[in-house]
Motif scaffolding. Structure first.
Motif, PDB file in Angstrom:
ATOM      1  N   LYS A  87       0.819  -1.210   0.000  1.00 56.06           N
ATOM      2  CA  LYS A  87       0.000   0.000   0.000  1.00 56.06           C
ATOM      3  C   LYS A  87       0.859   1.270   0.000  1.00 56.06           C
ATOM      4  CE  LYS A  87      -3.791  -2.238   2.496  1.00 56.06           C
ATOM      5  NZ  LYS A  87      -4.624  -2.228   3.732  1.00 56.06           N
ATOM      6  N   ILE A  88       2.155   1.089   0.144  1.00 56.73           N
ATOM      7  CA  ILE A  88       3.061   2.247   0.181  1.00 56.73           C
ATOM      8  C   ILE A  88       3.942   2.229  -1.057  1.00 56.73           C
ATOM      9  CG2 ILE A  88       4.966   3.340   1.415  1.00 56.73           C
ATOM     10  CD1 ILE A  88       3.822   2.265   4.006  1.00 56.73           C
ATOM     11  N   ASN A  89       3.855   3.295  -1.846  1.00 52.81           N
ATOM     12  CA  ASN A  89       4.640   3.364  -3.079  1.00 52.81           C
ATOM     13  C   ASN A  89       5.756   4.400  -3.036  1.00 52.81           C
ATOM     14  OD1 ASN A  89       1.971   2.116  -3.976  1.00 52.81           O
ATOM     15  ND2 ASN A  89       3.256   1.845  -5.775  1.00 52.81           N
ATOM     16  N   MET A  90       5.636   5.375  -2.163  1.00 54.71           N
ATOM     17  CA  MET A  90       6.695   6.392  -2.074  1.00 54.71           C
ATOM     18  C   MET A  90       7.082   6.582  -0.621  1.00 54.71           C
ATOM     19  SD  MET A  90       6.886  10.360  -3.383  1.00 54.71           S
ATOM     20  CE  MET A  90       6.718   9.912  -5.097  1.00 54.71           C
ATOM     21  N   ILE A  91       8.374   6.392  -0.350  1.00 57.09           N
ATOM     22  CA  ILE A  91       8.923   6.551   0.994  1.00 57.09           C
ATOM     23  C   ILE A  91       9.967   7.650   0.949  1.00 57.09           C
ATOM     24  CG2 ILE A  91      10.107   5.420   2.902  1.00 57.09           C
ATOM     25  CD1 ILE A  91       8.740   3.161   0.310  1.00 57.09           C
ATOM     26  N   ALA A  92       9.987   8.492   1.976  1.00 53.02           N
ATOM     27  CA  ALA A  92      10.954   9.586   2.036  1.00 53.02           C
ATOM     28  C   ALA A  92      11.836   9.426   3.267  1.00 53.02           C
ATOM     29  CB  ALA A  92      10.249  10.926   2.070  1.00 53.02           C
ATOM     30  N   ILE A  93      13.140   9.611   3.070  1.00 51.50           N
ATOM     31  CA  ILE A  93      14.088   9.684   4.185  1.00 51.50           C
ATOM     32  C   ILE A  93      14.456  11.158   4.335  1.00 51.50           C
ATOM     33  CG2 ILE A  93      16.355   9.032   5.050  1.00 51.50           C
ATOM     34  CD1 ILE A  93      16.152   6.473   3.410  1.00 51.50           C
ATOM     35  N   CYS A  94      14.137  11.710   5.481  1.00 50.46           N
ATOM     36  CA  CYS A  94      14.271  13.159   5.669  1.00 50.46           C
ATOM     37  C   CYS A  94      15.233  13.460   6.806  1.00 50.46           C
ATOM     38  CB  CYS A  94      12.880  13.745   5.973  1.00 50.46           C
ATOM     39  SG  CYS A  94      12.836  15.542   6.024  1.00 50.46           S
ATOM     40  N   GLY A  95      16.016  14.533   6.652  1.00 54.04           N
ATOM     41  CA  GLY A  95      16.952  14.927   7.696  1.00 54.04           C
ATOM     42  C   GLY A  95      17.824  16.068   7.230  1.00 54.04           C
ATOM     43  N   ILE A  96      18.523  16.695   8.169  1.00 54.31           N
ATOM     44  CA  ILE A  96      19.330  17.861   7.820  1.00 54.31           C
ATOM     45  C   ILE A  96      20.508  17.447   6.952  1.00 54.31           C
ATOM     46  CG2 ILE A  96      18.680  19.096   9.918  1.00 54.31           C
ATOM     47  CD1 ILE A  96      21.451  18.401  11.055  1.00 54.31           C
ATOM     48  N   GLU A  97      21.161  18.440   6.389  1.00 48.86           N
ATOM     49  CA  GLU A  97      22.295  18.207   5.501  1.00 48.86           C
ATOM     50  C   GLU A  97      23.420  17.472   6.230  1.00 48.86           C
ATOM     51  OE1 GLU A  97      24.538  20.967   2.194  1.00 48.86           O
ATOM     52  OE2 GLU A  97      23.802  21.860   4.039  1.00 48.86           O
ATOM     53  N   GLY A  98      23.971  16.438   5.565  1.00 51.16           N
ATOM     54  CA  GLY A  98      25.107  15.729   6.124  1.00 51.16           C
ATOM     55  C   GLY A  98      24.768  14.709   7.190  1.00 51.16           C
ATOM     56  N   ILE A  99      23.485  14.440   7.417  1.00 51.21           N
ATOM     57  CA  ILE A  99      23.077  13.557   8.500  1.00 51.21           C
ATOM     58  C   ILE A  99      23.212  12.086   8.124  1.00 51.21           C
ATOM     59  CG2 ILE A  99      20.624  13.284   7.992  1.00 51.21           C
ATOM     60  CD1 ILE A  99      22.141  14.142  11.428  1.00 51.21           C
ATOM     61  N   GLY A 100      23.338  11.801   6.801  1.00 46.52           N
ATOM     62  CA  GLY A 100      23.523  10.418   6.376  1.00 46.52           C
ATOM     63  C   GLY A 100      22.348   9.831   5.605  1.00 46.52           C
ATOM     64  N   LYS A 101      21.565  10.688   4.962  1.00 48.03           N
ATOM     65  CA  LYS A 101      20.377  10.219   4.223  1.00 48.03           C
ATOM     66  C   LYS A 101      20.764   9.354   3.030  1.00 48.03           C
ATOM     67  CE  LYS A 101      18.995  14.436   3.432  1.00 48.03           C
ATOM     68  NZ  LYS A 101      20.066  15.140   4.160  1.00 48.03           N
ATOM     69  N   THR A 102      21.744   9.817   2.259  1.00 48.56           N
ATOM     70  CA  THR A 102      22.161   9.066   1.069  1.00 48.56           C
ATOM     71  C   THR A 102      22.767   7.727   1.455  1.00 48.56           C
ATOM     72  OG1 THR A 102      22.578  11.113  -0.153  1.00 48.56           O
ATOM     73  CG2 THR A 102      23.632   9.114  -0.978  1.00 48.56           C
ATOM     74  N   THR A 103      23.608   7.731   2.493  1.00 44.95           N
ATOM     75  CA  THR A 103      24.208   6.490   2.968  1.00 44.95           C
ATOM     76  C   THR A 103      23.136   5.509   3.414  1.00 44.95           C
ATOM     77  OG1 THR A 103      26.169   7.705   3.699  1.00 44.95           O
ATOM     78  CG2 THR A 103      25.845   5.507   4.612  1.00 44.95           C
ATOM     79  N   MET A 104      22.142   6.013   4.134  1.00 45.81           N
ATOM     80  CA  MET A 104      21.048   5.166   4.587  1.00 45.81           C
ATOM     81  C   MET A 104      20.262   4.603   3.404  1.00 45.81           C
ATOM     82  SD  MET A 104      19.253   3.734   6.960  1.00 45.81           S
ATOM     83  CE  MET A 104      19.803   4.515   8.480  1.00 45.81           C
ATOM     84  N   ALA A 105      19.969   5.454   2.418  1.00 46.34           N
ATOM     85  CA  ALA A 105      19.209   5.010   1.242  1.00 46.34           C
ATOM     86  C   ALA A 105      19.949   3.903   0.502  1.00 46.34           C
ATOM     87  CB  ALA A 105      18.947   6.192   0.308  1.00 46.34           C
ATOM     88  N   LYS A 106      21.258   4.054   0.346  1.00 45.78           N
ATOM     89  CA  LYS A 106      22.046   3.036  -0.359  1.00 45.78           C
ATOM     90  C   LYS A 106      22.060   1.712   0.409  1.00 45.78           C
ATOM     91  CE  LYS A 106      25.192   6.108  -2.869  1.00 45.78           C
ATOM     92  NZ  LYS A 106      26.603   6.542  -3.042  1.00 45.78           N
ATOM     93  N   GLU A 107      22.195   1.812   1.722  1.00 48.08           N
ATOM     94  CA  GLU A 107      22.236   0.578   2.516  1.00 48.08           C
ATOM     95  C   GLU A 107      20.879  -0.119   2.532  1.00 48.08           C
ATOM     96  OE1 GLU A 107      23.910  -2.448   4.628  1.00 48.08           O
ATOM     97  OE2 GLU A 107      24.841  -0.798   3.521  1.00 48.08           O
ATOM     98  N   VAL A 108      19.810   0.653   2.649  1.00 46.62           N
ATOM     99  CA  VAL A 108      18.468   0.075   2.585  1.00 46.62           C
ATOM    100  C   VAL A 108      18.263  -0.613   1.241  1.00 46.62           C
ATOM    101  CG1 VAL A 108      16.016   0.667   2.395  1.00 46.62           C
ATOM    102  CG2 VAL A 108      17.381   1.609   4.262  1.00 46.62           C
ATOM    103  N   ALA A 109      18.726   0.040   0.174  1.00 44.07           N
ATOM    104  CA  ALA A 109      18.573  -0.520  -1.172  1.00 44.07           C
ATOM    105  C   ALA A 109      19.317  -1.845  -1.300  1.00 44.07           C
ATOM    106  CB  ALA A 109      19.077   0.475  -2.209  1.00 44.07           C
TER     107      ALA A 109
END
Length: 428
Positions: A170-192
């Motif tokens: 039922k969920i098609n779009m998920i957002a990882i939100c946080g301030i600059e440099g907090i590790g959003k991209t790193t988290m997204a890659k690891e989740v992927a």
């Protein structure tokens, strides 16, 4: 009368082919000249396309298949044409100079020249490309080891929450939100990586969205997905660093909630943007705990911070990083094995630089970058760092570019050759 009419009719039909064949003889010189002229145009066009190809490859782009096919056809016909003009036509010309014209040879050469001219005309028409190259295909997230990802206790609930959302039909779009440099991209890659390892998706691809929303750049990346046979069925598309609302249809992503054709995982500094994008699930990443921050800071700065006279100052410096990974790593590396007076100066600089920050960056991230810059070993290294500002955000800058720009600006003392500059310590 019937016989005469028949003769006239037959004669009329014979005139056209006879005239055509006679023209090959009478138009020999003009046919050869036209061929040479068109061959020159084709050569110029081929050279121009090659320049575009070379520039594209230097920028890491992928050459369009139709361009590669065209170049191969041009090279093949050019090789034969060169021999034709230099051997066959030249021999016939020498024969004419000797007053012994070979009409049969003249006829066949003229006809062949006409035919090859038509081939060149077709290649020139086919060589009008919309694009010579495309950006490289969005990186497919590897499913290998998870080395390089720090599994901090505070990050585990975030990762589990995102993975649970990815499993939810039922969920098609998920957002990882946080301030600059907090590790959003790193988290997204690891989740992927973990989602791919668990066979949640057939493909996982990532598209970086620049600071100034460049739809054409994103469209090119999406187009390359299709060229690389990614059909968006059971695919996870990661949109990294989304700073303003992005219409998925405008960039060619066939995102349809009702068809569940693909899932979107986006990262953004702004929760408002996540809501504008109609994210079904927004997961926030917070700062590292003091214990986690100290652990990674110590790893970056080295064991010197455990000495009695330096430990208290190092703790204060680490706290100024506010638990932001990029600040911790940047400051820690800049102060690795530095003397006490340098640590004291760094602490003062971190506290002062926040008040003068007008860059639009998070104040802690800004101060850490400024500190790292000020602690660079030489003016040459600082100049190389500043050259990076010439490139777009998230651009993978080749060292070769910095070397050439640096030599052009005479930034390297006592170095006047690119080869010498390439081996300069500032490029380490």
């Amino acid at each position: 009368m019937k016989i005469i009419s028949l003769i006239v009719d037959i004669g009329g039909h014979l005139v056209v082919p006879i005239r055509k064949h006679f023209c090959y003889l009478s138009c020999y010189n003009s046919n050869i000249k036209n061929l040479k002229d068109q061959f020159q145009k084709l050569g110029d066009k081929r050279a121009g396309v090659q320049i575009e190809i070379d520039v594209a490859k230097q920028n890491g782009k992928v050459i369009a298949p139709e361009v590669e096919s065209w170049v191969e056809k041009v090279d093949n016909i050019s090789e034969g044409l060169q021999r034709f003009l230099e051997e066959d036509v030249k021999v016939n010309a020498m024969c004419l100079d000797g007053w012994c014209p070979n009409l049969k040879s003249r006829y066949f050469l003229s006809r062949k020249a006409k035919k090859k001219t038509l081939e060149i005309d077709g290649l020139l028409r086919d060589g009008q490309f919309d694009k010579v190259s495309y950006p490289p295909p969005p990186p497919r997230i590897a499913t290998s080891s998870k080395e390089g990802f720090k599994v901090f206790e505070s990050r585990i609930p975030v990762m589990k929450e995102v993975l649970t959302a990815l499993r939810d039909d039922k969920i098609n779009m998920i957002a990882i939100c946080g301030i600059e440099g907090i590790g959003k991209t790193t988290m997204a890659k690891e989740v992927a990586k973990r989602a791919k390892d668990d066979n949640l998706f057939d493909e996982v691809v990532m598209v970086v969205v620049s600071r100034k929303k460049d739809l054409s750049k994103i469209e090119d990346q999406i187009a390359m997905m299709r060229r690389w046979e990614i059909n968006f069925e059971n695919v996870l598309v990661i949109l990294d660093n989304v700073l303003e609302e992005l219409n998925l249809k405008d960039v060619g992503i066939p995102y349809k909630v009702e068809l569940n054709s693909c899932k979107i995982l986006l990262t953004s500094r702004s929760e408002e943007v996540c809501n504008q994008m109609k994210s079904h699930k927004i997961v926030r990443i917070e700062a590292l705990t003091e214990e986690e921050a100290w652990s990674i800071f110590k790893e970056m700065a080295g064991n010197c911070i455990d000495t009695p006279n330096l430990h208290p100052i190092a703790e204060k410096v680490a706290k100024e990083c506010k638990g932001i990974p990029i600040a911790i790593v940047t400051v820690g590396r800049a102060l690795e094995n530095k003397r006490k007076n340098e640590w004291v100066a760094a602490l003062q600089q971190l506290r002062k630089s926040i008040s003068k920050n007008n860059s639009g960056l998070d104040s802690t991230v800004y101060s850490s970058i400024e500190l790292s810059y000020n602690f660079l070993a030489s003016d040459e290294t600082k100049s190389c760092f500043l050259l990076c500002c010439l490139f777009l955000e998230d651009y993978d800058i080749p060292i070769e570019y910095l070397v050439r720009f640096g030599v052009g600006q005479m930034l390297f003392a006592k170095i006047d050759k690119v080869a010498e500059a390439r081996n300069s310590p500032c490029n380490d």
